[in-house]
Design a protein around this motif. Structure first.
Motif, PDB file in Angstrom:
ATOM      1  N   ILE A 109       0.600  -1.367  -0.062  1.00 29.34           N
ATOM      2  CA  ILE A 109       0.117   0.107  -0.106  1.00 29.34           C
ATOM      3  C   ILE A 109       0.795   1.065   0.183  1.00 29.34           C
ATOM      4  O   ILE A 109       1.913   1.108   0.362  1.00 29.34           O
ATOM      5  CB  ILE A 109      -1.270  -0.033   0.935  1.00 29.34           C
ATOM      6  CG1 ILE A 109      -2.365   1.141   1.316  1.00 29.34           C
ATOM      7  CG2 ILE A 109      -0.467   0.034   2.337  1.00 29.34           C
ATOM      8  CD1 ILE A 109      -3.100   0.472   0.164  1.00 29.34           C
ATOM      9  N   ARG A 110       0.080   1.925  -0.613  1.00 28.86           N
ATOM     10  CA  ARG A 110       1.295   3.305  -0.692  1.00 28.86           C
ATOM     11  C   ARG A 110       0.425   5.001   0.465  1.00 28.86           C
ATOM     12  O   ARG A 110      -0.777   4.481   0.331  1.00 28.86           O
ATOM     13  CB  ARG A 110       1.328   3.740  -1.613  1.00 28.86           C
ATOM     14  CG  ARG A 110       1.712   5.230  -2.179  1.00 28.86           C
ATOM     15  CD  ARG A 110       3.119   5.101  -3.528  1.00 28.86           C
ATOM     16  NE  ARG A 110       4.062   5.698  -3.503  1.00 28.86           N
ATOM     17  CZ  ARG A 110       4.636   5.569  -4.636  1.00 28.86           C
ATOM     18  NH1 ARG A 110       5.127   4.489  -5.130  1.00 28.86           N
ATOM     19  NH2 ARG A 110       5.485   7.030  -4.638  1.00 28.86           N
ATOM     20  N   LEU A 111       1.629   4.945   1.127  1.00 28.86           N
ATOM     21  CA  LEU A 111       1.248   5.739   2.260  1.00 28.86           C
ATOM     22  C   LEU A 111       1.226   7.492   1.599  1.00 28.86           C
ATOM     23  O   LEU A 111       2.759   7.763   1.277  1.00 28.86           O
ATOM     24  CB  LEU A 111       1.356   6.052   3.190  1.00 28.86           C
ATOM     25  CG  LEU A 111       1.397   4.651   3.911  1.00 28.86           C
ATOM     26  CD1 LEU A 111       2.249   4.532   5.779  1.00 28.86           C
ATOM     27  CD2 LEU A 111      -0.248   4.668   3.976  1.00 28.86           C
ATOM     28  N   ARG A 112       1.013   8.046   1.562  1.00 32.11           N
ATOM     29  CA  ARG A 112       1.134   9.577   0.639  1.00 32.11           C
ATOM     30  C   ARG A 112       0.528  10.945   1.199  1.00 32.11           C
ATOM     31  O   ARG A 112      -0.202  10.970   2.694  1.00 32.11           O
ATOM     32  CB  ARG A 112       0.210   9.897  -0.560  1.00 32.11           C
ATOM     33  CG  ARG A 112       0.772   9.073  -1.313  1.00 32.11           C
ATOM     34  CD  ARG A 112      -0.235   9.934  -2.857  1.00 32.11           C
ATOM     35  NE  ARG A 112       0.267   8.617  -3.785  1.00 32.11           N
ATOM     36  CZ  ARG A 112       1.242   8.740  -4.659  1.00 32.11           C
ATOM     37  NH1 ARG A 112       1.803   9.520  -4.415  1.00 32.11           N
ATOM     38  NH2 ARG A 112       1.198   7.811  -5.529  1.00 32.11           N
ATOM     39  N   SER A 113       2.129  11.631   1.761  1.00 29.70           N
ATOM     40  CA  SER A 113       2.084  12.840   2.638  1.00 29.70           C
ATOM     41  C   SER A 113       0.403  14.181   2.233  1.00 29.70           C
ATOM     42  O   SER A 113       1.027  14.085   1.288  1.00 29.70           O
ATOM     43  CB  SER A 113       2.706  13.523   3.012  1.00 29.70           C
ATOM     44  OG  SER A 113       3.405  14.402   2.160  1.00 29.70           O
ATOM     45  N   LYS A 114      -0.109  14.700   2.810  1.00 31.84           N
ATOM     46  CA  LYS A 114      -1.046  15.785   2.593  1.00 31.84           C
ATOM     47  C   LYS A 114      -0.075  17.076   1.635  1.00 31.84           C
ATOM     48  O   LYS A 114      -0.522  17.932   0.847  1.00 31.84           O
ATOM     49  CB  LYS A 114      -1.923  16.744   3.170  1.00 31.84           C
ATOM     50  CG  LYS A 114      -2.690  15.393   4.263  1.00 31.84           C
ATOM     51  CD  LYS A 114      -4.096  15.785   5.038  1.00 31.84           C
ATOM     52  CE  LYS A 114      -4.828  14.967   5.014  1.00 31.84           C
ATOM     53  NZ  LYS A 114      -5.884  15.300   5.829  1.00 31.84           N
ATOM     54  N   ASP A 115       1.058  17.356   2.092  1.00 28.64           N
ATOM     55  CA  ASP A 115       1.695  18.933   1.935  1.00 28.64           C
ATOM     56  C   ASP A 115       2.588  18.277   0.096  1.00 28.64           C
ATOM     57  O   ASP A 115       3.315  19.012  -0.255  1.00 28.64           O
ATOM     58  CB  ASP A 115       2.534  18.912   2.259  1.00 28.64           C
ATOM     59  CG  ASP A 115       3.402  18.000   3.484  1.00 28.64           C
ATOM     60  OD1 ASP A 115       3.432  17.075   2.583  1.00 28.64           O
ATOM     61  OD2 ASP A 115       3.562  18.771   4.915  1.00 28.64           O
ATOM     62  N   GLY A 116       3.293  16.984   0.389  1.00 27.70           N
ATOM     63  CA  GLY A 116       3.728  16.456  -0.655  1.00 27.70           C
ATOM     64  C   GLY A 116       5.111  16.504  -0.578  1.00 27.70           C
ATOM     65  O   GLY A 116       6.424  16.414  -0.859  1.00 27.70           O
ATOM     66  N   ILE A 117       5.059  17.285   0.398  1.00 32.73           N
ATOM     67  CA  ILE A 117       7.067  17.648   0.797  1.00 32.73           C
ATOM     68  C   ILE A 117       7.500  16.365   0.875  1.00 32.73           C
ATOM     69  O   ILE A 117       8.723  15.654   1.089  1.00 32.73           O
ATOM     70  CB  ILE A 117       7.009  18.699   2.125  1.00 32.73           C
ATOM     71  CG1 ILE A 117       6.345  20.355   1.672  1.00 32.73           C
ATOM     72  CG2 ILE A 117       8.236  18.368   2.527  1.00 32.73           C
ATOM     73  CD1 ILE A 117       6.985  20.524   2.654  1.00 32.73           C
TER      74      ILE A 117
END
Length: 194
Positions: A109-117
């Motif tokens: 599974i891929r986890l992504r931050s909201k800010d993209g940083i």
């Protein structure tokens, strides 16, 4: 008088039996265990929840937690996110796509931050059966990702999973002449790369 209302909560247990030895050889021991245990092997504390519900649970790094479905009528699928929050208690990470915790084996599974940083993280989800309890073990995937995208062209590429209602920020930029690890954002949906 009937049973008290449980608001659709599904409390599942597994049951095993064993026979005692020697003097108590006629005694059968009934052992009740939770059906699901979430094990966090990541360096970060995680939130997890049943999809289409608001009940959020927390499991600290290198800890485990028993899990029961908060809603019997919602899909039996789980989503996770890293539990980092801003000072105003807003989550810094998106919820992952859902995954099945009743099927033995592995998925990613891929986890992504909201800010993209923060760099997206790949989590290996391993479901294994031990004494009739399903252990959902969440491992960091640092060494062998499920996929790798090689961009051998002279231009940068934007790669994402083609799903309906995709979050506009859920893509990866693969610069020219580079490679990057990849996992599906939604492993239960069509696996089409755009």
């Amino acid at each position: 008088r009937g049973h008290p209302k449980n608001n659709g909560f599904l409390f599942q247990l597994s049951l095993t039996t064993q026979t005692l030895s020697q003097r108590q050889f006629k005694t059968e021991v009934l052992v009740f265990r939770p059906k699901y245990v979430i094990v966090n092997k990541l360096a970060e504390t995680l939130h997890y929840k049943q999809v289409n519900t608001d009940a959020v649970n927390t499991v600290r790094s290198l800890h485990k937690s028993n899990f029961h479905w908060p809603c019997a009528s919602a899909p039996y699928e789980l989503s996770i996110r890293i539990a980092q929050q801003t000072t105003s208690s807003e989550a810094l990470w998106h919820w992952s796509g859902s995954f099945d915790i009743s099927a033995l084996g592995e998925t990613h599974i891929r986890l992504r931050s909201k800010d993209g940083i923060e760099a997206a993280q790949i989590v290996r989800v391993e479901v294994k059966n031990m004494k009739e309890t399903l252990y959902v073990v969440l491992h960091p995937e640092n060494d062998i990702p499920p996929y790798r995208i090689n961009n051998n062209s002279s231009i940068s590429l934007m790669a994402y999973q083609f799903v309906r209602d995709r979050d506009e920020d859920a893509f990866d930029l693969v610069t020219d002449s580079s490679a990057m690890p990849f996992a599906w954002d939604h492993p239960l949906k069509d696996k089409r790369l755009c």
